[in-house]
Write a protein that holds these residues in place. Structure first.
Motif, PDB file in Angstrom:
ATOM      1  N   LEU A  59       1.115  11.411   2.405  1.00 17.86           N
ATOM      2  CA  LEU A  59       0.564  10.195   1.810  1.00 17.86           C
ATOM      3  C   LEU A  59      -0.882   9.964   2.242  1.00 17.86           C
ATOM      4  O   LEU A  59      -1.691   9.440   1.478  1.00 17.86           O
ATOM      5  CB  LEU A  59       1.428   8.985   2.191  1.00 17.86           C
ATOM      6  CG  LEU A  59       2.835   8.952   1.583  1.00 17.86           C
ATOM      7  CD1 LEU A  59       3.621   7.769   2.139  1.00 17.86           C
ATOM      8  CD2 LEU A  59       2.770   8.888   0.059  1.00 17.86           C
TER       9      LEU A  59
ATOM     10  N   ALA B  92      -0.900   5.964  -1.850  1.00 17.63           N
ATOM     11  CA  ALA B  92      -0.060   4.884  -1.326  1.00 17.63           C
ATOM     12  C   ALA B  92      -0.438   4.645   0.131  1.00 17.63           C
ATOM     13  O   ALA B  92       0.301   4.994   1.044  1.00 17.63           O
ATOM     14  CB  ALA B  92       1.419   5.232  -1.470  1.00 17.63           C
ATOM     15  N   ASP B  93      -1.618   4.071   0.343  1.00 19.65           N
ATOM     16  CA  ASP B  93      -2.159   3.923   1.689  1.00 19.65           C
ATOM     17  C   ASP B  93      -1.258   3.090   2.592  1.00 19.65           C
ATOM     18  O   ASP B  93      -1.104   3.387   3.782  1.00 19.65           O
ATOM     19  CB  ASP B  93      -3.552   3.289   1.629  1.00 19.65           C
ATOM     20  CG  ASP B  93      -4.570   4.223   0.984  1.00 19.65           C
ATOM     21  OD1 ASP B  93      -4.284   5.436   0.942  1.00 19.65           O
ATOM     22  OD2 ASP B  93      -5.617   3.759   0.536  1.00 19.65           O
TER      23      ASP B  93
ATOM     24  N   ALA C  92       1.605   5.095   3.794  1.00 18.47           N
ATOM     25  CA  ALA C  92       1.159   5.993   4.864  1.00 18.47           C
ATOM     26  C   ALA C  92       1.058   5.244   6.180  1.00 18.47           C
ATOM     27  O   ALA C  92       1.459   5.754   7.239  1.00 18.47           O
ATOM     28  CB  ALA C  92      -0.188   6.611   4.498  1.00 18.47           C
TER      29      ALA C  92
END
Length: 403
Positions: free
Chosen positions: A117, A123-124, A127
């Motif tokens: 990620l 999709a920070d 992560a």
């Protein structure tokens, strides 16, 4: 009738023997599936760390020229993934020890999820959550176990690892708010924490190994762990980190720490261990660490513009050399092989030295891109060789179990 009965007994014996072998093979296959059976963390995490190290640096180089994951072109992302991705995998594999495979699989999946990620950058927040859960579980498993140590020097691993785990979340969280200046500052200062961890763990690995080689030669090594120097290293590097806002004082502490590390290395008298190339290679990594601390301290003290250069002396020269050697050494000892008989250790240490020299030269030369490419290729080649040794050991273990 007599021959018929003999034939029937023979067939039954063959069938029962075949059934017994099938059951044994099935049992061994099931042992490799997640469950209550235990395995050593390094068997999974060292291989994962090697593959990650092989891929990440060339990908970052390609990203700078528009051919790789765009997020890796940012120096902060590259630094975060190498320090809090690659190095945390090493820490997990080295310190976690044996544990149930289902729990170890959870650790590995969380680590992999955070890495993937973080690289694809779609999709920070996921992560961030993956990193946070991973380091929380790691701290929960490791810190209570390490706190039972009686000596304060050994207990310093607890706050040190706790701070590294906390910084993983803090730096990732700061990245969500695009505060790259603060993120870069914290990443730079965190290198000192990893240097202290390498000083501690490297010394604890080298000292008994060198003492054992001295004993084999009929000599005695008086300077082993060297607790006074180790205490001095803990104090000076801790002070350097806490005094980060005062660069001159932090630089002085780092220089003292580098001198102490060099003195400690000299007192191990590795020139008596020329028959043990594995110990010499560990000493080379420790030497890179002493040089890196001196360089980083000098840069901070003088206000030089070569901060990144000094950092890479530690992260490429010291970290790369020690990481590769430790992974190979631990793996070989686990399968009861002698590291001194593996020529790949010397080769990968030499290749990593080329990587470090090329990375340093890139900041001091007009041919920056050429030296960066050489450093990236050499780094990956060294860990590719490391992966080969680890994979070879694992396949030998599996082949023995299948017999």
């Amino acid at each position: 009738m007599h021959y018929q009965r003999s034939l029937i007994h023979c067939v039954q014996g063959i069938a029962s023997e075949g059934g017994r072998r099938s059951v044994i093979r099935l049992k061994r296959a099931l042992e490799w599936l997640p469950g209550k059976t235990k395995t050593y963390a390094h068997q999974w995490f060292f291989m994962a760390a090697c593959i990650y190290a092989i891929l990440m640096v060339p990908l970052a180089m390609l990203a700078r020229h528009g051919y790789g994951p765009a997020v890796l072109a940012a120096p902060t992302v590259h630094a975060f993934e190498m320090l809090f991705g690659f190095v945390l995998a090493l820490i997990t594999g080295y310190l976690l020890g044996p544990m149930p495979k289902n729990q170890l699989l959870l650790f590995l999946l969380l680590w992999l999820l955070a890495r993937v990620l973080g690289v694809i950058a779609i999709a920070d927040w996921l992560a961030l959550i993956s990193n946070a859960v991973f380091v929380a579980l790691l701290a929960w498993h490791l810190l209570p176990r390490l706190w039972v140590a009686k000596k304060w020097r050994n207990r310093t691993l607890v706050p040190l690892l706790g701070l590294i785990c906390s910084l993983t979340v803090v730096i990732a969280l700061i990245g969500q708010f695009d505060d790259y200046r603060l993120q870069r500052t914290l990443l730079g200062e965190s290198v000192q924490l990893f240097a202290l961890l390498m000083l501690f763990m490297g010394g604890r690995m080298l000292a008994p190994a060198v003492a054992g080689e001295f004993y084999r030669q009929g000599m005695e090594l008086e300077a082993r762990v060297q607790p006074q120097i180790e205490a001095g290293l803990i104090v000076t590097l801790t002070a350097a980190f806490l005094l980060a806002s005062v660069p001159t004082l932090s630089g002085v502490m780092l220089i003292i720490g580098g001198l102490l590390a060099a003195i400690r290395l000299i007192r191990w008298q590795l020139w008596h261990c020329l028959a043990r190339p594995d110990l010499i290679c560990l000493g080379v990594g420790y030497g890179w660490l002493a040089l890196g601390l001196l360089s980083l301290g000098w840069v901070k003290l003088t206000g030089s513009d070569h901060l990144g250069t000094a950092v890479h002396v530690i992260t490429v020269g010291a970290l790369g050399t020690l990481a590769a050697n430790v992974m190979v050494r631990v793996t070989l000892l686990q399968v009861k092989q002698y590291p001194s008989r593996i020529p790949q250790i010397v080769i990968m240490t030499g290749i990593m030295a080329i990587a470090a020299i090329a990375r340093i030269s890139a900041d001091l030369s007009l041919y920056r891109e050429m030296f960066l490419a050489i450093a990236a290729v050499a780094w990956s080649m060294s860990f590719l060789l490391c992966l080969y040794v680890i994979f070879d050991c694992q396949t030998r273990v599996l082949s023995r179990k299948s017999l």
